[in-house]
Design a protein around this motif. Structure first.
Motif, PDB file in Angstrom:
ATOM      1  N   GLY A   1       5.055  14.739  -8.558  1.00 38.33           N
ATOM      2  CA  GLY A   1       6.466  15.029  -8.334  1.00 38.33           C
ATOM      3  C   GLY A   1       6.901  14.501  -6.977  1.00 38.33           C
ATOM      4  N   ILE A   2       8.149  14.148  -6.884  1.00 41.51           N
ATOM      5  CA  ILE A   2       8.659  13.509  -5.667  1.00 41.51           C
ATOM      6  C   ILE A   2       8.784  14.506  -4.522  1.00 41.51           C
ATOM      7  N   HIS A   3       9.400  15.649  -4.778  1.00 42.73           N
ATOM      8  CA  HIS A   3       9.622  16.616  -3.702  1.00 42.73           C
ATOM      9  C   HIS A   3       8.329  17.233  -3.192  1.00 42.73           C
TER      10      HIS A   3
ATOM     11  N   ASP B   1      13.851   8.724   0.844  1.00 39.30           N
ATOM     12  CA  ASP B   1      14.729   8.337  -0.265  1.00 39.30           C
ATOM     13  C   ASP B   1      14.629   6.847  -0.555  1.00 39.30           C
ATOM     14  N   ASP B   2      14.533   6.048   0.483  1.00 38.73           N
ATOM     15  CA  ASP B   2      14.397   4.603   0.313  1.00 38.73           C
ATOM     16  C   ASP B   2      13.084   4.270  -0.387  1.00 38.73           C
ATOM     17  N   LEU B   3      12.026   4.994  -0.048  1.00 39.39           N
ATOM     18  CA  LEU B   3      10.732   4.805  -0.700  1.00 39.39           C
ATOM     19  C   LEU B   3      10.816   5.229  -2.172  1.00 39.39           C
ATOM     20  N   VAL B   4      11.504   6.311  -2.449  1.00 36.67           N
ATOM     21  CA  VAL B   4      11.683   6.764  -3.837  1.00 36.67           C
ATOM     22  C   VAL B   4      12.462   5.710  -4.622  1.00 36.67           C
ATOM     23  N   LEU B   5      13.495   5.143  -4.025  1.00 34.62           N
ATOM     24  CA  LEU B   5      14.263   4.096  -4.706  1.00 34.62           C
ATOM     25  C   LEU B   5      13.391   2.875  -4.997  1.00 34.62           C
ATOM     26  N   ALA B   6      12.502   2.526  -4.074  1.00 32.21           N
ATOM     27  CA  ALA B   6      11.591   1.403  -4.304  1.00 32.21           C
ATOM     28  C   ALA B   6      10.618   1.728  -5.435  1.00 32.21           C
ATOM     29  N   TYR B   7      10.136   2.962  -5.478  1.00 31.83           N
ATOM     30  CA  TYR B   7       9.256   3.424  -6.565  1.00 31.83           C
ATOM     31  C   TYR B   7       9.973   3.305  -7.909  1.00 31.83           C
TER      32      TYR B   7
ATOM     33  N   ARG C   1       0.833  -1.207   0.000  1.00 32.01           N
ATOM     34  CA  ARG C   1       0.000   0.000   0.000  1.00 32.01           C
ATOM     35  C   ARG C   1       0.867   1.257   0.000  1.00 32.01           C
ATOM     36  N   LEU C   2       1.938   1.236   0.788  1.00 30.87           N
ATOM     37  CA  LEU C   2       2.860   2.374   0.806  1.00 30.87           C
ATOM     38  C   LEU C   2       3.471   2.605  -0.576  1.00 30.87           C
ATOM     39  N   LEU C   3       3.928   1.547  -1.198  1.00 30.67           N
ATOM     40  CA  LEU C   3       4.564   1.671  -2.501  1.00 30.67           C
ATOM     41  C   LEU C   3       3.551   2.101  -3.561  1.00 30.67           C
TER      42      LEU C   3
ATOM     43  N   PHE D   1       3.968  10.222  -6.460  1.00 29.48           N
ATOM     44  CA  PHE D   1       5.256  10.694  -6.965  1.00 29.48           C
ATOM     45  C   PHE D   1       5.172  10.931  -8.472  1.00 29.48           C
ATOM     46  N   TYR D   2       4.562   9.999  -9.190  1.00 29.96           N
ATOM     47  CA  TYR D   2       4.490  10.130 -10.641  1.00 29.96           C
ATOM     48  C   TYR D   2       3.565  11.275 -11.051  1.00 29.96           C
TER      49      TYR D   2
END
Length: 194
Positions: free
Chosen positions: A29-31, A57-63, A16-18, A25-26
């Motif tokens: 935007g991420i920031h 950042d770890d969540l962004v990397l998973a995305y 669910r988080l991802l 994010f898509y």
């Protein structure tokens, strides 16, 4: 590596988080999207987020990893669906065009992330570069199978066309952009050395 993937299992909360992170994010935007928003949309606690991801950042990397795997799967399917090397290139190009023409298309997730993380030493920027290198290597290999010499120049040309199509696809008519991109790919295929 995110904490949630170290054990090899994926929990429902991590999923669910991802999913929430990927969607927001898509689209926005991420920031511009904070972890509080992700937590609320995923309907989890802050502790649950940090149990699965060391931080944003770890969540962004998973995305980005999820996006990378999706594109790799599309390219593998396109390559498997065609018999000749040129038809494999065309199939990869058509899969990209399908994405450009899809509802909610907002450009390339990797180019978008690179714009938000311009520091080449940042892990997110490095993940973008790794994905792009894989894509360049893949299309260069396919173009070499088509008889392109040197294939690396044709591969860079195709990647630049793809980047332009990804940027244009969310600004202009996606159908026209897709047709233009496919015509450019045909030009590359027709330009191979005899």
């Amino acid at each position: 590596m995110s904490r949630g993937t170290q054990s090899g299992s994926t929990s429902e909360a991590r999923g669910r988080l991802l999913h929430a992170a990927t969607r927001t994010f898509y689209a926005e935007g991420i920031h511009s999207v904070g972890v509080d928003r992700i937590i609320a949309e995923a309907q989890v606690t802050r502790a649950t987020l940090y149990r699965h991801f060391a931080g944003k950042d770890d969540l962004v990397l998973a995305y980005l990893d999820l996006a990378d795997r999706g594109i790799r799967d599309q390219v593998a399917a396109a390559r498997a669906s065609a018999e000749s090397a040129p038809d494999k290139v065309r199939a990869v190009a058509r899969s990209l065009v399908d994405g450009i023409r899809s509802p909610g298309f907002r450009g390339c997730a990797f180019l978008n992330a690179a714009a938000e993380y311009p520091d080449p030493a940042h892990p997110i920027h490095r993940a973008v570069l790794a994905h792009r290198q894989w894509f360049l290597d893949t299309v260069t290999e396919l173009l070499a199978e088509c008889g392109h010499t040197p294939a690396d120049a044709a591969g860079r040309h195709l990647v630049m066309l793809r980047d332009g199509a990804m940027a244009s696809g969310c600004l202009f008519d996606p159908a026209l952009v897709g047709d233009t991109f496919l015509a450019g790919v045909e030009g590359i295929l027709g330009a191979r050395a005899a």
